[in-house]
Design an enzyme around this catalytic site. Structure first.
Site, PDB file in Angstrom:
ATOM      1  N   GLY A  53       0.817  -1.212   0.000  1.00  0.00           N
ATOM      2  CA  GLY A  53       0.000   0.000   0.000  1.00  0.00           C
ATOM      3  C   GLY A  53       0.848   1.257   0.000  1.00  0.00           C
ATOM      4  O   GLY A  53       1.884   1.315   0.647  1.00  0.00           O
ATOM      5  N   THR A  54       0.443   2.231  -0.774  1.00  0.00           N
ATOM      6  CA  THR A  54       1.011   3.582  -0.806  1.00  0.00           C
ATOM      7  C   THR A  54      -0.126   4.507  -1.222  1.00  0.00           C
ATOM      8  O   THR A  54      -1.099   4.023  -1.799  1.00  0.00           O
ATOM      9  CB  THR A  54       2.136   3.695  -1.854  1.00  0.00           C
ATOM     10  OG1 THR A  54       1.606   3.308  -3.120  1.00  0.00           O
ATOM     11  CG2 THR A  54       3.307   2.795  -1.541  1.00  0.00           C
ATOM     12  N   THR A  55      -0.151   5.733  -1.060  1.00  0.00           N
ATOM     13  CA  THR A  55       0.789   6.666  -0.471  1.00  0.00           C
ATOM     14  C   THR A  55       0.079   7.367   0.693  1.00  0.00           C
ATOM     15  O   THR A  55      -1.121   7.585   0.630  1.00  0.00           O
ATOM     16  CB  THR A  55       1.220   7.684  -1.551  1.00  0.00           C
ATOM     17  OG1 THR A  55       1.853   7.007  -2.628  1.00  0.00           O
ATOM     18  CG2 THR A  55       2.079   8.786  -0.998  1.00  0.00           C
ATOM     19  N   ASP A  70      -4.252   7.314  -0.175  1.00  0.00           N
ATOM     20  CA  ASP A  70      -4.973   6.867  -1.367  1.00  0.00           C
ATOM     21  C   ASP A  70      -5.556   5.481  -1.096  1.00  0.00           C
ATOM     22  O   ASP A  70      -5.410   4.936  -0.005  1.00  0.00           O
ATOM     23  CB  ASP A  70      -4.041   6.858  -2.585  1.00  0.00           C
ATOM     24  CG  ASP A  70      -3.119   5.657  -2.584  1.00  0.00           C
ATOM     25  OD1 ASP A  70      -2.415   5.446  -1.584  1.00  0.00           O
ATOM     26  OD2 ASP A  70      -3.100   4.915  -3.593  1.00  0.00           O
ATOM     27  N   LYS A  86      -6.110   2.579   4.334  1.00  0.00           N
ATOM     28  CA  LYS A  86      -4.733   2.697   4.816  1.00  0.00           C
ATOM     29  C   LYS A  86      -4.582   3.642   6.003  1.00  0.00           C
ATOM     30  O   LYS A  86      -3.489   3.794   6.526  1.00  0.00           O
ATOM     31  CB  LYS A  86      -3.823   3.197   3.688  1.00  0.00           C
ATOM     32  CG  LYS A  86      -3.878   2.378   2.415  1.00  0.00           C
ATOM     33  CD  LYS A  86      -2.979   2.986   1.359  1.00  0.00           C
ATOM     34  CE  LYS A  86      -3.147   2.322   0.025  1.00  0.00           C
ATOM     35  NZ  LYS A  86      -2.331   2.952  -1.026  1.00  0.00           N
TER      36      LYS A  86
END
EC number: 3.4.25.1
Length: 281
Positions: A53-55, A70, A86
């Protein structure tokens, strides 16, 4: 460790003996194999493929802090999930955003939430924001073995410091090293682009509405240049998770509020598709 309810109906002595206010210390002493960093991985050839997972981005404003992320998780060059969450509340006055191996990160967040709740029940008081940041640092450090095998977790921690009366942001590296960030911060594969956007847009006198718009704008800019970062998805109605932490506590923006901010950012981009510089030419 489970209670043997079929015999005496009593809890094991470990649950009834006074000890540390840290749930992690309790678990590491009585059942260490339940801790994420203590698990044994089977031998592998190369890096383990798992959803990442990002960001994550954060920005302070007078009276609090905004933490946002995101919704995209990737596995190599494949989109593993389009609507992953997230950003999570750690307790009433703090939140944590995860970047890295998604499964381990979510498990670490749940353990962190339990750690803070356990401390509050045992001590009858909340940890200071600095203390919470230190506890999270210890958890990340315990995951170093996994990180060396490609299963790293690098969160961003933010909260409202009730003692200082302001929002604060803490970033980490894979070894558990902790740094307090001033004004804004970002982590994850799109962080370099998000940080550049926030550097240009940040002001010391941001309002809460300005700060929430700024983080969505930064995520949009990150998604524009980083394939692992997902921008606002109007077609699927998937928008960034945006949270605000003030003296009133943690609040997550509703989907309607997030969509309004995302749509306003998209509308501005449609007016200037090449960015602000186009208006100067």
């Amino acid at each position: 460790m489970e209670a043997n309810t079929r015999s005496t109906g009593r809890l094991p002595a470990a649950f009834l003996t006074p000890g540390s206010s840290s749930f992690m210390d309790f678990l590491s002493e009585h059942q260490p194999e339940l801790l994420p960093g203590k698990r044994q991985l089977p031998p592998t050839q190369g890096v383990v493929e798992a959803p990442h997972g990002t960001t994550i981005v954060a920005v302070t404003f007078p009276g609090g802090v905004v933490l946002a992320g995101d919704r995209r998780a990737t596995m190599g060059n494949v989109i593993a999930q389009r609507d992953i969450e997230k950003v999570f509340p750690a307790d009433e006055y703090s939140a944590v955003g995860i970047a890295g191996t998604a499964g381990l990160a979510v498990e670490m967040v749940k353990l962190f939430q339990l750690e803070l709740e356990h401390f509050e029940k045992v001590e009858g008081a909340q940890l200071s924001l600095e203390g919470k940041a230190n506890r999270l640092s210890t958890m990340i450090r315990s995951n170093l073995g996994m990180a060396m095998q490609g299963l790293a977790v690098v969160p961003l921690f933010a909260g409202f410091d009730v003692d200082r009366g302001k929002g604060r942001i803490f970033s980490y590296d894979v070894t558990g090293g902790r740094s307090e960030e001033q004004n804004f911060a970002a982590t994850g594969s799109g962080s370099i682009f998000a940080r550049g956007a926030m550097k240009k847009l940040f002001r010391a006198d941001l309002t809460e509405d300005d700060a929430t718009t700024l983080v969505v704008q930064a995520l949009y800019d990150a998604a524009d240049d980083d394939s692992a970062t997902g921008g606002p998805d109007v077609a699927r109605r998937i928008y960034p998770i945006v949270t605000v932490i003030t003296e009133d506590g943690f609040r997550r923006l509703t989907e309607e509020e997030s969509s309004q901010i995302a749509r306003s950012v998209l509308e501005r981009r449609l007016e200037q598709p090449d960015g602000p510089r186009a208006a100067l030419l």
